[in-house]
Design an enzyme around this catalytic site. Sequence first.
Site, PDB file in Angstrom:
ATOM      1  N   CYS A   1       0.814  -1.211   0.000  1.00 43.74           N
ATOM      2  CA  CYS A   1       0.000   0.000   0.000  1.00 43.74           C
ATOM      3  C   CYS A   1       0.852   1.268   0.000  1.00 43.74           C
ATOM      4  O   CYS A   1       1.786   1.384   0.788  1.00 43.74           O
ATOM      5  CB  CYS A   1      -0.867  -0.029   1.251  1.00 43.74           C
TER       6      CYS A   1
ATOM      7  N   CYS B   1      -2.870  -0.612   8.570  1.00 47.86           N
ATOM      8  CA  CYS B   1      -2.184  -1.895   8.330  1.00 47.86           C
ATOM      9  C   CYS B   1      -0.778  -1.864   8.930  1.00 47.86           C
ATOM     10  O   CYS B   1      -0.190  -0.802   9.067  1.00 47.86           O
ATOM     11  CB  CYS B   1      -2.022  -2.151   6.839  1.00 47.86           C
TER      12      CYS B   1
ATOM     13  N   CYS C   1      -8.391   2.213  -0.554  1.00 44.35           N
ATOM     14  CA  CYS C   1      -7.814   1.366   0.505  1.00 44.35           C
ATOM     15  C   CYS C   1      -7.716  -0.067  -0.006  1.00 44.35           C
ATOM     16  O   CYS C   1      -8.676  -0.624  -0.538  1.00 44.35           O
ATOM     17  CB  CYS C   1      -8.695   1.440   1.747  1.00 44.35           C
TER      18      CYS C   1
ATOM     19  N   GLN D   1     -19.096  -9.793  11.223  1.00 44.90           N
ATOM     20  CA  GLN D   1     -17.677 -10.039  10.936  1.00 44.90           C
ATOM     21  C   GLN D   1     -17.299  -9.310   9.649  1.00 44.90           C
ATOM     22  O   GLN D   1     -18.053  -9.326   8.688  1.00 44.90           O
ATOM     23  CB  GLN D   1     -17.406 -11.538  10.767  1.00 44.90           C
TER      24      GLN D   1
ATOM     25  N   ASP E   1     -18.108 -15.665  21.858  1.00 44.50           N
ATOM     26  CA  ASP E   1     -17.350 -14.820  20.926  1.00 44.50           C
ATOM     27  C   ASP E   1     -17.388 -13.386  21.454  1.00 44.50           C
ATOM     28  O   ASP E   1     -18.065 -12.527  20.875  1.00 44.50           O
ATOM     29  CB  ASP E   1     -18.002 -14.950  19.536  1.00 44.50           C
TER      30      ASP E   1
ATOM     31  N   CYS F   1     -11.060 -12.414  19.111  1.00 38.64           N
ATOM     32  CA  CYS F   1     -10.304 -11.566  18.184  1.00 38.64           C
ATOM     33  C   CYS F   1      -9.149 -10.880  18.918  1.00 38.64           C
ATOM     34  O   CYS F   1      -8.520  -9.989  18.362  1.00 38.64           O
ATOM     35  CB  CYS F   1     -11.209 -10.539  17.527  1.00 38.64           C
TER      36      CYS F   1
HETATM   37  C1  LIG Z   1     -16.958 -10.147  18.461  1.00 37.66           C
HETATM   38  S1  LIG Z   1     -18.648  -9.765  18.387  1.00 37.66           S
HETATM   39  C2  LIG Z   1     -19.313 -11.361  17.984  1.00 37.66           C
HETATM   40  C3  LIG Z   1     -20.696 -11.368  17.405  1.00 37.66           C
HETATM   41  C4  LIG Z   1     -21.129 -12.663  16.719  1.00 37.66           C
HETATM   42  N1  LIG Z   1     -20.751 -13.831  17.444  1.00 37.66           N
HETATM   43  C5  LIG Z   1     -20.598 -12.692  15.300  1.00 37.66           C
HETATM   44  O1  LIG Z   1     -19.718 -13.520  14.982  1.00 37.66           O
HETATM   45  O2  LIG Z   1     -21.078 -11.909  14.474  1.00 37.66           O
HETATM   46  C6  LIG Z   1     -19.029  -9.527  20.053  1.00 37.66           C
HETATM   47  C7  LIG Z   1     -20.474  -9.199  20.346  1.00 37.66           C
HETATM   48  O3  LIG Z   1     -20.603  -9.092  21.767  1.00 37.66           O
HETATM   49  C8  LIG Z   1     -21.562  -8.083  22.051  1.00 37.66           C
HETATM   50  N2  LIG Z   1     -21.328  -7.689  23.442  1.00 37.66           N
HETATM   51  C9  LIG Z   1     -20.439  -6.796  23.930  1.00 37.66           C
HETATM   52  N3  LIG Z   1     -20.486  -6.780  25.272  1.00 37.66           N
HETATM   53  C10 LIG Z   1     -21.418  -7.691  25.643  1.00 37.66           C
HETATM   54  C11 LIG Z   1     -21.906  -8.134  26.884  1.00 37.66           C
HETATM   55  N4  LIG Z   1     -21.430  -7.645  28.012  1.00 37.66           N
HETATM   56  N5  LIG Z   1     -22.864  -9.087  26.907  1.00 37.66           N
HETATM   57  C12 LIG Z   1     -23.354  -9.586  25.746  1.00 37.66           C
HETATM   58  N6  LIG Z   1     -22.927  -9.208  24.526  1.00 37.66           N
HETATM   59  C13 LIG Z   1     -21.966  -8.270  24.477  1.00 37.66           C
HETATM   60  C14 LIG Z   1     -21.291  -7.026  20.993  1.00 37.66           C
HETATM   61  O4  LIG Z   1     -22.419  -6.195  20.817  1.00 37.66           O
HETATM   62  C15 LIG Z   1     -20.983  -7.889  19.764  1.00 37.66           C
HETATM   63  O5  LIG Z   1     -22.158  -8.147  19.039  1.00 37.66           O
END
Ligand SMILES: C[S@@+](CC[C@H](N)C(=O)[O-])C[C@H]1O[C@@H](n2cnc3c(N)ncnc32)[C@H](O)[C@@H]1O
Length: 503
Positions: free
Chosen positions: A63, A72, A147, A271, A369, A396
């Site tokens: 880039c 990045c 980008c 995602q 997640d 992540c």
């Molecule tokens: C990394 S994302 C994963 C979402 C989903 N599993 C996906 O793959 O699309 C984390 C999610 O956790 C939610 N989140 C953040 N804090 C939270 C909490 N204290 N309790 C429940 N959900 C929460 C966020 O809004 C977000 O949607």
Amino acid sequence: MALKEFKNVSVGYIPDTEIELNKKKYKIHDVINGEDILVDTDKNYPTLSKVLKPSKDRIYDGCPYQAECGGCQFQHVSYEYEKKLKEKYLNDLFKPFDLPYIKLVSGDSPLHYRNKCQMTYKLSKTKKVVCGLYEEYSHKIVTISNCLLQANEANHVIEALNKVLTKNKIRPYDEKTREGNLRHVYIRYGFNSKEIMVVLVTNGEMFPGRNNVVTDLKKLNLGITTIVQNYNSRDTSIVLGDKEKVIYGPGYIYEFVGGYKFKISGTSFFQINTIGMEKLYNLALEKAEIKNTDFVIDAYCGVGTISIFASKYAKKVIGVELNKNAIQDAKINAKINNITNVDFIADDATNYMTHLAKDRVKCDVVLMDPPRDGSTKAFINAINYLGARKVVYVSCNAETLKRDLYLFSENDYVVKSITAVDMFPRTLHTECVAVLEKDSELESLEKLSKISKNGGNVLDELNKKNKNNSNKMRVIPKADIEMMREDQYERTGKISSKKYKKY
Ligand SMILES: C[S@@+](CC[C@H](N)C(=O)[O-])C[C@H]1O[C@@H](n2cnc3c(N)ncnc32)[C@H](O)[C@@H]1O
């Protein structure tokens, strides 16, 4: 220009090196282990001027904004080298867990994989409306017109939109004076559905010239299916505000992943790597080994993607998520995919799990997640009481994953494996899938002794605890419940008094 040579520089997992000038230490970005470099020492902060002896892993077609843009970190190295560094980082980080070798699975093409793009606006010296990303550790906007990570379709929209904004004399928001209208533009592109959502983030509801911008944009036939105005007048670096108005189209887009259709609103998490996402979910579900008699909890479920992927294997799936809009989308997503064995609950995940544990609910598999800051001690303690046979933790952020795996190990869970998926090529980030099993106490103890600094002491403690609890059905001590509730209170500042159904 004052130049200083540094030979055979040493680089860790992050492609920068530390140099010393006048007894002060500075980081020089975009270098590779073993290179000889020339550093410009005239500036406030020294920068790389020239690579005198380049590494064989250096590339030159990355880039053009790499030197300034904070987006990045690996645009100057081959993708193979980037993957090697990331794999080494993960294997070193998780060494204390004594796991099989952690493999990094490629997500997709390392370029133009992002389905989400987020730009910040300013006026150029020639009074044109331009946009870009922030410099690393700063709020200085680096102007970018194409980008390399964003979908080409999103780049086209951004380029055309800048011309429309300039024509209509739209005033970009200035963080210092807090004046001006347009703060950010946020685009979601459905790689499979081909739908495009444009979110105009403005400094409050007033947006002079909005109707002309929308009319001009629609005339260009760029494939935009919906336009939303999001109001954000707060003094914050968070992009989206919590109020929005649909200006054109339905206010959301659909996307197809793994044979399912998903509704995505502007404020819901989705995602950012569509192809990588399917690989990630399939990997997580393969590892989960869900049976058709299983009750599964999908914690931090977003718009219900993992829950819906899991529904075909399980008897019942409950998804829990804090964001109410995401839960509304999740419910619609289950409906449009004709899925009847999934329910969604809007709540803090720790609160929900703690209540289930208190009500002595049992579950078979937990899929989790969480966001980058990971989960909570109380959430993890609650899983112990729910007795899940298996936990699949999608993360992540490897650092908070490691912290949470220690907490699981203090309970009855053994980390069996970690696999990484490179969902974010050219950046420092990766996604990990950790598999935990509720295991025999003996194996837990053995693992804990390996990972703990004070192995002996912890072993004694656990031996005592297990002696007291052996062969008894676990009853949650009241004090533990209070502790869980306190921990949850610290994170969210509220405790729900809702009652939960038993499953
Ligand atoms: C990394 S994302 C994963 C979402 C989903 N599993 C996906 O793959 O699309 C984390 C999610 O956790 C939610 N989140 C953040 N804090 C939270 C909490 N204290 N309790 C429940 N959900 C929460 C966020 O809004 C977000 O949607």
